[in-house]
Design a protein around this motif. Structure first.
Motif, mmCIF file in Angstrom:
data_model
loop_
_atom_site.group_PDB
_atom_site.id
_atom_site.type_symbol
_atom_site.label_atom_id
_atom_site.label_comp_id
_atom_site.label_asym_id
_atom_site.label_seq_id
_atom_site.Cartn_x
_atom_site.Cartn_y
_atom_site.Cartn_z
ATOM 1 N N ILE A 85 -19.719 53.630 39.442
ATOM 2 C CA ILE A 85 -19.590 52.291 38.869
ATOM 3 C C ILE A 85 -20.076 51.315 39.937
ATOM 4 N N VAL A 86 -21.167 50.615 39.678
ATOM 5 C CA VAL A 86 -21.806 49.841 40.743
ATOM 6 C C VAL A 86 -22.337 48.521 40.194
ATOM 7 N N GLY A 87 -22.178 47.478 40.999
ATOM 8 C CA GLY A 87 -22.670 46.163 40.608
ATOM 9 C C GLY A 87 -21.864 45.068 41.274
ATOM 10 N N PRO A 88 -22.133 43.824 40.916
ATOM 11 C CA PRO A 88 -21.459 42.691 41.566
ATOM 12 C C PRO A 88 -19.947 42.739 41.423
ATOM 13 N N CYS A 89 -19.261 42.221 42.440
ATOM 14 C CA CYS A 89 -17.808 42.072 42.340
ATOM 15 C C CYS A 89 -17.478 41.302 41.077
ATOM 16 N N SER A 90 -18.214 40.232 40.828
ATOM 17 C CA SER A 90 -18.092 39.463 39.593
ATOM 18 C C SER A 90 -19.443 38.859 39.278
ATOM 19 N N ILE A 91 -19.658 38.576 38.017
ATOM 20 C CA ILE A 91 -20.914 37.950 37.592
ATOM 21 C C ILE A 91 -20.691 36.452 37.436
ATOM 22 N N HIS A 92 -21.520 35.655 38.119
ATOM 23 C CA HIS A 92 -21.408 34.208 37.971
ATOM 24 C C HIS A 92 -22.725 33.564 37.552
ATOM 25 N N ASP A 93 -23.837 34.297 37.725
ATOM 26 C CA ASP A 93 -25.156 33.736 37.438
ATOM 27 C C ASP A 93 -25.928 34.720 36.560
ATOM 28 N N PRO A 94 -26.216 34.375 35.306
ATOM 29 C CA PRO A 94 -26.906 35.309 34.408
ATOM 30 C C PRO A 94 -28.236 35.807 34.952
ATOM 31 N N GLN A 95 -29.017 34.940 35.570
ATOM 32 C CA GLN A 95 -30.345 35.337 36.036
ATOM 33 C C GLN A 95 -30.261 36.420 37.104
ATOM 34 N N SER A 96 -29.421 36.212 38.114
ATOM 35 C CA SER A 96 -29.322 37.206 39.177
ATOM 36 C C SER A 96 -28.664 38.488 38.674
ATOM 37 N N ALA A 97 -27.736 38.368 37.723
ATOM 38 C CA ALA A 97 -27.088 39.557 37.166
ATOM 39 C C ALA A 97 -28.098 40.422 36.426
ATOM 40 N N LEU A 98 -28.997 39.796 35.657
ATOM 41 C CA LEU A 98 -29.984 40.567 34.908
ATOM 42 C C LEU A 98 -31.072 41.115 35.831
ATOM 43 N N GLU A 99 -31.400 40.387 36.895
ATOM 44 C CA GLU A 99 -32.344 40.942 37.870
ATOM 45 C C GLU A 99 -31.749 42.186 38.519
ATOM 46 N N TYR A 100 -30.483 42.092 38.874
ATOM 47 C CA TYR A 100 -29.795 43.258 39.450
ATOM 48 C C TYR A 100 -29.789 44.413 38.448
ATOM 49 N N ALA A 101 -29.459 44.122 37.195
ATOM 50 C CA ALA A 101 -29.393 45.162 36.164
ATOM 51 C C ALA A 101 -30.745 45.858 35.998
ATOM 52 N N GLY A 102 -31.837 45.092 36.048
ATOM 53 C CA GLY A 102 -33.159 45.691 35.942
ATOM 54 C C GLY A 102 -33.435 46.657 37.075
ATOM 55 N N LYS A 103 -33.072 46.275 38.296
ATOM 56 C CA LYS A 103 -33.245 47.150 39.452
ATOM 57 C C LYS A 103 -32.374 48.402 39.308
ATOM 58 N N LEU A 104 -31.140 48.196 38.851
ATOM 59 C CA LEU A 104 -30.231 49.332 38.721
ATOM 60 C C LEU A 104 -30.711 50.299 37.644
ATOM 61 N N ALA A 105 -31.253 49.780 36.557
ATOM 62 C CA ALA A 105 -31.757 50.645 35.488
ATOM 63 C C ALA A 105 -32.872 51.551 36.002
ATOM 64 N N ARG A 106 -33.752 51.003 36.833
ATOM 65 C CA ARG A 106 -34.836 51.827 37.399
ATOM 66 C C ARG A 106 -34.283 52.859 38.370
#
Length: 358
Positions: free
Chosen positions: A65-86
């Protein structure tokens, strides 16, 4: 991302000691506005089953289970998600990566409570907008092919995105709560109960036993009406070790002791280690050390260790909430940067793959 759903005032005048009431849209209304397609619903079901298979020992991959402690900014969260998906594609033979999409944050006293509560980060507490934005973001992550995880803190909020989740955490402060145990007993996905803040596992073990049983409890139905909820019980639970006031509990001796206790109680011994919080001394840069120590235990044959949790964002560290925020940096607990996270998981996948082939 901008939703038209808003809270409706039920009263516009209050006495000094009287709470103002605003009516939220029902969970059904929000799900109808932001629906989960049949194809994505099947994907979520498959992800849930993949997590269950890991818990039951049918799938030998490591659950992360990996990702931000909390999500506060949609743009950076989706950029992170794209990297994680790859990254998830690269390590899919050895690991199942699940995106942390934490939109509620428990507070010891006061502070920012998360995206679902205050999406504008300004104290306006636009919860209707926050729930809609949270659901939109989770849907986008699922469209990227990622399983999604969150901590469910407020049971009334759970119904707004419970159909999107493949894994759920019940936090250290709420594991002892009867209300959260009842909620977990009715969830359709695996649930990890964190040990109490004292570091002991007894409270979480009790929660797992309670959640496995059917319950009838007070609740709210999908249309927002008070209701009696009857749950079937949830056998897909497990323990999450996050350390405590006395320090870490991810070491070999602590894990062995807890493993023996689970066996004694005839509870499936499936343990996840949260590499953050007290296990890392609240230093995000110590998470890789914790991860590798636990990985070594697993490589040496401890199959009760089914997974790990990492707090990770685009960039390392954290920052206070202010009018000028650095992009991709947590505003709650400190995180590991994505580059370090990626290298950690690639190295771990190589070690796991070498053992499997050997």
């Amino acid at each position: 991302m901008n939703s038209s759903i808003s809270a409706l005032p039920l009263s516009t005048h209050t006495c000094a000691n009287e709470a103002l009431t605003l009516r939220l849209p029902s969970s059904l209304q929000l799900k109808q506005q932001l629906p989960l397609s049949h194809a994505l619903s099947r994907q979520v079901a498959a992800h849930r089953q993949a997590v269950r298979a890991i818990l039951n020992g049918e799938d030998q991959r490591l659950l992360v289970i990996v990702g931000p402690c909390s999500i506060h900014d949609p743009q950076s969260a989706l950029e992170y998600a794209g990297k994680l998906a790859r990254l998830a594609e690269h390590v899919s033979d050895e690991m199942l990566l699940v995106m942390r999409a934490y939109v509620e944050k428990p507070r010891t006293t006061v502070g920012w409570k998360g995206l679902a509560y205050d999406p504008h980060l300004d104290g306006s507490d636009d919860m209707a907008g926050g729930l809609a934005l949270s659901r939109e973001l989770m849907l986008e992550m699922i469209r990227l092919g990622l399983p999604v995880a969150t901590e469910l803190l407020q049971p009334m909020a759970a119904g707004y995105f419970d159909d999107l989740l493949s894994w759920v955490a019940i936090g250290a402060r709420t594991t002892e709560s009867q209300i959260h145990r009842e909620m977990a007993s009715g969830l359709s996905m695996p649930v990890g109960f964190k040990n109490g803040t004292d570091g002991g596992a007894t409270v979480a073990v009790d929660a797992m036993r309670s959640a496995a049983h059917p319950h009838r409890h007070f609740g709210v139905d999908s249309q927002g009406h008070p209701a009696i909820i009857q749950t079937p019980g949830n056998v897909d639970t497990h323990l999450v070790l996050r350390g405590g006031h006395q320090g870490p509990n991810h070491d070999r001796e602590s894990v062995a002791r807890i493993h023996a206790e689970l066996i004694r109680l005839k509870i499936p011994s499936r343990i996840m280690v949260d590499c953050s919080h007290a296990n890392s001394g609240k230093d995000p840069l110590r998470q890789p050390g914790v991860f590798n120590e636990v990985l070594e235990q697993r490589l040496q044959g401890d199959r009760s260790l089914i997974g790990m949790m990492l707090e990770s964002h685009l960039f390392e560290g954290c920052q206070p909430l202010s009018a000028s925020l650095q992009y991709g940096v947590s505003i709650t607990d400190g995180c590991l940067g994505f580059s370090a996270t990626e290298q950690l998981l690639l190295d771990a996948a190589q070690r796991l793959g070498t053992q499997a082939r050997g």
